[in-house]
Design an enzyme around this catalytic site. Structure first.
Site, PDB file in Angstrom:
ATOM      1  CG  HIS A 176      -0.362  -0.034  -4.416  1.00 38.55           C
ATOM      2  ND1 HIS A 176      -1.160  -1.121  -4.142  1.00 38.55           N
ATOM      3  CD2 HIS A 176      -0.076   0.526  -3.219  1.00 38.55           C
ATOM      4  CE1 HIS A 176      -1.351  -1.206  -2.830  1.00 38.55           C
ATOM      5  NE2 HIS A 176      -0.694  -0.217  -2.244  1.00 38.55           N
TER       6      HIS A 176
ATOM      7  CB  SER B 155      -4.781  -2.429  -2.840  1.00 38.52           C
ATOM      8  OG  SER B 155      -5.534  -3.156  -1.890  1.00 38.52           O
TER       9      SER B 155
END
Length: 475
Positions: free
Chosen positions: A312, A70
């Site tokens: 992230h 992701s």
């Protein structure tokens, strides 16, 4: 800038080897980039340990590539911001203006904006890993399947991590660029930054040494090669990039250099960099502890004792990755793990990097603050919650404690994994009202479970996924 000793890879190789041993990680590759804010001088190192695949025994080295999962979303968000700079869209553009074919099973599709997609506030059910084939039309076909997708809440009334929304963003890129998302990635990111990797197709990856994911069956001690190598191509814009540590650090460098590439051209304007890294949504306190308290455009935003962190993570099948940028410290950090208790291992590694190079430590991992007898779940939160990929049932036992049964069987089937049988887990308090943690066994990280209201309705969050409460007739 940190001294030369800090960049001694031999020292870090030994550190990684010990972390990998304690947390059962087959292979780790990690690195640090430091850019002097005043001179622009750059130093970096990449360190590695273990093997890429327990079946083959091939060692992990500094050039080994890994699925970044992701973290791809930050790249997709960057491409959307480039389109914004070109005047082809704005953040408040309705998705249906660009994709008139975009419909959902609920009546909210026309309300969803580009901003909603990039901030996880669209309400689209997020874990729809639908395989629509290997063809260049796989993303367009995926959009068609969303006609059966549920809305978890009205757009912009809540927040839930949404892979599906980033696939929609990827399709927007395809339509406006007139090609595949993969082609846009190469033209907009890979080539301007001079990257050697950022692969999206298996035939690209197979030509390089690559980390293969490892998984563990419940009750067993060992992690073994996963039965499936990667997620489907249709999910590309949400999580398909495979990268070396060096190339991901180079991508991070653009955010440290105010949008400039190493050659001096602009990847993004200063205004876009600023907008991407400003908090756009403050998470409910019960939810924010699972990852970070704020969400920006593609990035999570945290504070490590006064040091801003935009970051992230990424999870695929047996692979996990972490990517942090500390703009005030001129630092980018990357950690790749291909199995084991990866969250604990990575937290130690990027924590050691942060302490060495920025003089700070990361936010603590979720952990219990008491025993099961200390947990108090109000009656209104008992019951069953679910989205398309995860279900949660919360009950009170005869002895007065509370337990959660979490199943991701539907999601696991979509990913080609053997579904794990759900077992009741004791809910333990996690330091605040309506916030709990649970785990099935010691060789698993703690999962967060919290309760709140979204759009005026009761929901549970398992990690960062919002699960609406279901009435008995809906179950």
């Amino acid at each position: 800038m940190p001294d030369t000793q800090s960049f001694d890879t031999g020292r870090w190789d030994a550190f990684l080897a010990e972390v990998a041993r304690r947390h059962h990680v087959p292979g780790i590759v990690a690195g640090v980039l430091s850019i002097d804010p005043e001179t622009g001088a750059e130093k970096r190192f990449v360190t590695s340990t273990g093997v890429t695949n327990k079946r083959t025994g091939v060692p992990s080295d500094k050039d080994t590539v890994c699925q970044i999962g992701s973290i791809t979303k930050v790249v997709t968000a960057t491409m959307i911001m480039q389109l914004r700079e070109e005047g082809k869209l704005d953040l408040d553009t309705q998705v249906t203006e660009i994709l008139p074919e975009f419909v959902l099973a609920s009546p909210h599709a026309e309300e969803i904006t580009v901003w909603n997609l990039l901030t996880h506030t669209s309400g689209i059910d997020g874990d729809l890993f639908t395989d629509t084939g290997r063809g260049d039309d796989c993303v367009a076909k995926y959009i068609e399947t969303l006609a059966e997708a549920e809305s978890l809440f009205t757009p912009k009334t809540g927040w839930s991590y949404c892979n599906s929304g980033f696939v929609v963003a990827g399709r927007i890129i395809e339509v406006l660029d007139g090609g595949t998302w993969d082609a846009s990635l190469k033209a907009r990111i890979t080539e301007p930054l001079g990257l050697d990797t950022f692969f999206t197709l298996p035939e690209e990856i197979l030509a390089h040494r690559h980390q293969y994911g490892h998984v563990r069956q419940p009750g067993q001690k060992d992690w073994n090669p996963a039965p499936v190598a990667a997620i489907t191509r249709s999910m590309g814009a949400a999580g398909i990039i495979t990268s070396s540590v060096d190339d991901l650090l180079d991508f991070g460098a653009a955010f440290l250099r105010d949008g400039e590439t190493g050659s001096g051209q602009k990847l993004l304007s200063s205004e876009s960099i600023s907008l991407m890294t400003e908090p756009q949504w403050d998470l409910d306190p019960a939810v924010g502890t699972a990852m970070a308290p704020h969400w920006a455009i593609g990035w999570m935003i945290d504070d490590w004792n006064g040091h801003k962190v935009q970051w992230h993570g990424g999870t695929t099948i047996g692979n996990k990755a972490w990517f942090q940028v500390l703009p005030q410290d001129g630092l980018a950090l990357v950690v790749f793990c291909n199995g084991g208790v990866a969250p604990h291992a990575a937290h130690e590694i990027y924590g050691a990097f942060a302490e060495e190079f920025a003089g700070t430590v990361p936010s603590a991992e979720p952990a219990p603050t008491g025993g099961d007898s200390d947990a108090v779940v109000q009656d209104q939160w008992l019951g069953t919650y679910s989205d398309a990929g995860t279900s949660l049932t919360v009950t009170q036992t005869e002895d007065g404690t509370f337990q959660a049964e979490i199943s991701q069987a539907s999601l696991e089937r979509r990913l080609g994994k053997k579904p794990t049988e759900a077992t009741p887990l004791a809910l333990l308090p996690a330091g605040a009202e309506n916030r709990f943690v649970a785990r099935p066994e010691r060789l698993e990280p703690w999962s967060t479970v919290s309760f709140t209201e979204v759009d005026g309705k009761p929901v549970a969050y398992v990690g960062i996924r919002c699960l609406p409460k279901r009435e008995e007739a809906d179950q």
